[in-house]
Design an enzyme around this catalytic site. Structure first.
Site, PDB file in Angstrom:
ATOM      1  N   PHE A  24       1.172  -0.963   0.258  1.00 34.52           N
ATOM      2  CA  PHE A  24      -0.036  -0.025  -0.192  1.00 34.52           C
ATOM      3  C   PHE A  24       0.842   1.161  -0.157  1.00 34.52           C
ATOM      4  O   PHE A  24       1.970   1.484   0.094  1.00 34.52           O
ATOM      5  CB  PHE A  24      -0.739  -0.105   0.929  1.00 34.52           C
ATOM      6  CG  PHE A  24      -0.456  -0.173   2.750  1.00 34.52           C
ATOM      7  CD1 PHE A  24       0.162   1.766   3.662  1.00 34.52           C
ATOM      8  CD2 PHE A  24      -0.041  -0.591   3.133  1.00 34.52           C
ATOM      9  CE1 PHE A  24       0.671   1.132   4.949  1.00 34.52           C
ATOM     10  CE2 PHE A  24       0.435  -1.290   4.002  1.00 34.52           C
ATOM     11  CZ  PHE A  24       1.135   0.155   4.697  1.00 34.52           C
ATOM     12  N   CYS A  25       0.087   2.150  -0.692  1.00 33.43           N
ATOM     13  CA  CYS A  25       0.738   3.660  -0.311  1.00 33.43           C
ATOM     14  C   CYS A  25      -0.024   4.676  -0.065  1.00 33.43           C
ATOM     15  O   CYS A  25      -1.057   4.224  -0.137  1.00 33.43           O
ATOM     16  CB  CYS A  25       1.971   3.637  -1.503  1.00 33.43           C
ATOM     17  SG  CYS A  25       0.510   3.927  -3.245  1.00 33.43           S
ATOM     18  N   THR A  26       0.260   6.108   0.118  1.00 31.02           N
ATOM     19  CA  THR A  26      -0.730   6.937  -0.234  1.00 31.02           C
ATOM     20  C   THR A  26      -2.000   6.898  -0.942  1.00 31.02           C
ATOM     21  O   THR A  26      -3.135   6.688  -0.283  1.00 31.02           O
ATOM     22  CB  THR A  26       0.269   8.386  -0.388  1.00 31.02           C
ATOM     23  OG1 THR A  26       1.297   8.171   0.650  1.00 31.02           O
ATOM     24  CG2 THR A  26      -1.363   9.612  -0.209  1.00 31.02           C
TER      25      THR A  26
ATOM     26  N   ILE B 165      -4.316   4.460   0.768  1.00 30.46           N
ATOM     27  CA  ILE B 165      -4.621   4.736   1.975  1.00 30.46           C
ATOM     28  C   ILE B 165      -5.598   6.024   1.915  1.00 30.46           C
ATOM     29  O   ILE B 165      -6.922   5.849   2.616  1.00 30.46           O
ATOM     30  CB  ILE B 165      -3.324   5.253   3.064  1.00 30.46           C
ATOM     31  CG1 ILE B 165      -1.956   4.380   2.596  1.00 30.46           C
ATOM     32  CG2 ILE B 165      -3.488   6.170   4.285  1.00 30.46           C
ATOM     33  CD1 ILE B 165      -0.957   4.705   3.126  1.00 30.46           C
TER      34      ILE B 165
ATOM     35  N   CYS C 279       2.465   1.252  -4.913  1.00 33.26           N
ATOM     36  CA  CYS C 279       2.050   0.019  -5.012  1.00 33.26           C
ATOM     37  C   CYS C 279       2.120  -0.051  -5.902  1.00 33.26           C
ATOM     38  O   CYS C 279       2.604  -1.678  -6.337  1.00 33.26           O
ATOM     39  CB  CYS C 279       1.191   0.090  -3.186  1.00 33.26           C
ATOM     40  SG  CYS C 279      -0.632   0.939  -3.560  1.00 33.26           S
TER      41      CYS C 279
END
Length: 309
Positions: free
Chosen positions: A180-182, A209, A187
């Protein structure tokens, strides 16, 4: 109601003529009084823009429907949040080799990518004890919030991610990987890279996220802390409300309210992370800048570069 609408967007798509898109995209943003930063490269578009809601919606409609783009952005997704103050000072459209820099040639989510997982399905996936959960963001982002049980690669840039994978992960042992990432872009590209390396069961959080915090009720959330964002809001919480973190002007590290009580924190000059790393010359420049910020505020003006929240 908050006045300004922020739209975070990206799309991996083949843009062989991306250089020709810079001027028309910049003109459209300026004509709609929009500020922010957009990156365009042969692999797609990425960025965050902000403005009045009607102006943002016109800009998004332009990207999705203008003949210039040949329907390549017709399914462009974006994530929205609101702010009382404009989160950007100017508009930039930059040409790049990559819209998110991994530094490995040939990696392309348009050719190979992991399984997209919707926010509402994410909790079930990462609660599986056989899943290795990886936060693909940088260490200063992880510091202020992450998912429970996530691995922190302790990278300072996304370029370091391939080296971390090579040193710590084994495709024969780590059968299920979730990342996952922002906003979903890092990702997504990381999933493409890991599949190129032979990892077979790779998942990533669709929309990142931000979409998770917007979609999943706080009472059901497995997120801990706040989420760093790359604009003047610094961080957001559930429902994408503006968070409690500020940011050091000198080193750009996010700062909690407690860290801003430190004896080493001087607004606009230093913080606990950089107070012993700043040269005397730079300290003098920063102190002079902060003085000008204070004078501008007294006059009821905004100093260029002053953070608003």
């Amino acid at each position: 109601m908050p006045k300004y609408l922020t739209a975070a967007l990206y799309k991996f798509v083949s843009l062989p003529d991306y250089q020709a898109l810079q001027a028309p995209i910049l003109d459209a943003c300026k004509n709609n009084r929009i500020k922010g930063t957009l990156l365009i490269a042969e692999e797609g578009i990425n960025g965050t823009i902000a403005g009045l809601p009607d102006d943002i919606h016109r800009m998004l409609h332009f990207l999705r429907t203008a003949p210039l783009f040949k329907n390549k952005f017709s399914d462009l997704n974006h994530k929205e949040s609101f702010a009382n103050e404009h989160p950007f000072y100017r508009m930039k459209v930059k040409l790049k080799k990559e819209i998110v820099t991994l530094g490995v040639q040939g990696v392309s989510p348009t050719k190979k990518v992991g399984t997209y997982v919707k926010p509402e399905d994410w909790n079930a996936l990462i609660s599986d004890p056989n899943v290795m959960l990886i936060d693909t963001r940088n260490d200063y982002e992880v510091d202020i919030g992450t998912f429970k049980g996530a691995i922190n690669p302790e990278t300072t840039t996304f370029r370091e991610f391939p080296e971390y994978v090579a040193k710590h992960f084994d495709k024969t042992k780590h059968k299920k990987v979730a990342m996952f990432c922002t906003g979903g872009i890092r990702c997504e590209k990381a999933s493409s890279y890991m599949m190129d390396q032979g990892f077979e069961e790779v998942y990533h959080l669709q929309g990142g996220i931000l979409k998770y915090l917007e979609t999943v009720p706080e009472a059901q959330s497995l997120w801990q802390g706040e989420c760093f964002v790359f604009d003047q809001r610094v961080a957001v919480k559930h429902n994408l409300e503006v968070g409690d973190f500020d940011q050091c002007f000198a080193c750009r590290h996010p700062l909690s309210p407690a860290e801003m009580q430190s004896e080493h924190y001087i607004a606009g000059v230093s913080c606990p992370y950089c107070f012993d790393k700043i040269t005397s010359e730079k300290r003098v420049r920063l102190m002079e800048r902060q003085k000008q910020v204070a004078l501008a505020k007294k006059r009821g003006e905004i100093h260029i570069g002053e953070k608003q929240k």
